[in-house]
Design an enzyme around this catalytic site. Structure first.
Site, PDB file in Angstrom:
ATOM      1  N   HIS A  14       1.265  -1.298  -0.103  1.00  0.00           N
ATOM      2  CA  HIS A  14      -0.145   0.241   0.027  1.00  0.00           C
ATOM      3  C   HIS A  14       0.864   1.290   0.448  1.00  0.00           C
ATOM      4  O   HIS A  14       1.303   1.236   0.813  1.00  0.00           O
ATOM      5  CB  HIS A  14      -0.781  -0.252   1.136  1.00  0.00           C
ATOM      6  CG  HIS A  14      -1.695  -0.706   1.637  1.00  0.00           C
ATOM      7  ND1 HIS A  14      -1.478  -2.459   1.784  1.00  0.00           N
ATOM      8  CD2 HIS A  14      -3.196  -1.292   0.426  1.00  0.00           C
ATOM      9  CE1 HIS A  14      -3.043  -2.781   1.889  1.00  0.00           C
ATOM     10  NE2 HIS A  14      -3.768  -2.140   0.977  1.00  0.00           N
ATOM     11  N   HIS A  26      -9.136  -0.788   7.041  1.00  0.00           N
ATOM     12  CA  HIS A  26     -10.589  -1.707   6.552  1.00  0.00           C
ATOM     13  C   HIS A  26     -12.166  -1.112   7.531  1.00  0.00           C
ATOM     14  O   HIS A  26     -12.778  -1.063   7.542  1.00  0.00           O
ATOM     15  CB  HIS A  26     -10.238  -3.195   6.802  1.00  0.00           C
ATOM     16  CG  HIS A  26      -9.819  -3.631   5.883  1.00  0.00           C
ATOM     17  ND1 HIS A  26      -8.680  -3.890   6.114  1.00  0.00           N
ATOM     18  CD2 HIS A  26     -10.157  -3.762   4.581  1.00  0.00           C
ATOM     19  CE1 HIS A  26      -7.914  -4.862   4.859  1.00  0.00           C
ATOM     20  NE2 HIS A  26      -9.383  -4.772   3.814  1.00  0.00           N
ATOM     21  N   ASP A  97      -7.625   1.312  -3.760  1.00  0.00           N
ATOM     22  CA  ASP A  97      -7.612   0.769  -2.744  1.00  0.00           C
ATOM     23  C   ASP A  97      -9.361   0.514  -2.399  1.00  0.00           C
ATOM     24  O   ASP A  97      -9.813   1.271  -3.275  1.00  0.00           O
ATOM     25  CB  ASP A  97      -7.504   0.476  -1.023  1.00  0.00           C
ATOM     26  CG  ASP A  97      -7.132  -0.607  -0.189  1.00  0.00           C
ATOM     27  OD1 ASP A  97      -7.586  -1.813  -0.943  1.00  0.00           O
ATOM     28  OD2 ASP A  97      -6.367  -0.898   0.438  1.00  0.00           O
TER      29      ASP A  97
END
Length: 186
Positions: A14, A26, A97
């Site tokens: 990432h 998340h 993402d």
């Protein structure tokens, strides 16, 4: 018969690095308070080695690097355009993402998140787990913001080109050996 994912190249993630935050993007929006130089020196090193590693695609993080930009990297033209594209000369695909992660929610509804990611420089956006959001984008897509669609299509097309390497072939490749040499000699 070859399955489609066998021919796909990996997405490096990432960008510019997720290792100094304790929160899971998340479930929350992590903040990294380090300076740009600290991030570039440690976390972003693999992305700086792109000319050696020849990455086909990169996924920016849903992390705010607050000393650098108030936006999460996935929505930051500074991280995607100035650092990744210009400073690191990355010409592969930038893929967001999952825009349904809590770390992305601060930008607005799914259309606002998709638009912000594309405007920041992402070539494609991911919406993975919310069928209502998937349906919204499929049936009411955000306007394209890329000035040069052929560049975007070329970048995304590279993800499906070529054959996949198995682990042993990769370890013996010049690109892998050069990357290992460069990392161990820092």
């Amino acid at each position: 018969m070859a399955w489609p994912w066998q021919a796909c190249k990996p997405v490096e993630n990432h960008f510019p690095g997720h290792g100094w935050v304790s929160l899971d993007s998340h479930l929350a929006l992590p903040h990294d308070n380090r300076s740009l130089n600290e991030i570039l020196k440690v976390d972003a090193l693999p992305y700086q080695l792109n000319s050696t590693l020849n990455m086909a695609s990169i996924m920016p993080a849903h992390v705010v690097y607050s000393e650098v930009d108030p936006m999460p990297a996935c929505f930051s033209s500074f991280w995607i355009q100035e650092v990744l594209r210009v400073k690191f000369s990355f010409d592969g695909a930038v893929i967001s993402d999952d825009l349904d992660m809590v770390g992305a929610h601060g930008v607005g509804d799914i259309r606002a998140r998709a638009s912000a990611a594309l405007q920041a420089g992402c070539d494609a956006v991911l919406v993975c787990n919310n069928f209502d959001d998937i349906d919204t984008l499929v049936n009411n897509p955000v306007p394209e913001v890329h000035e040069h669609m052929e560049v975007r299509n070329r970048r995304l097309g590279r993800l499906l080109s070529g054959q996949s390497l198995n682990w042993e072939n990769l370890r013996q490749s010049y690109m892998y050996q050069a990357a290992i040499d460069r990392i161990t000699n820092i």
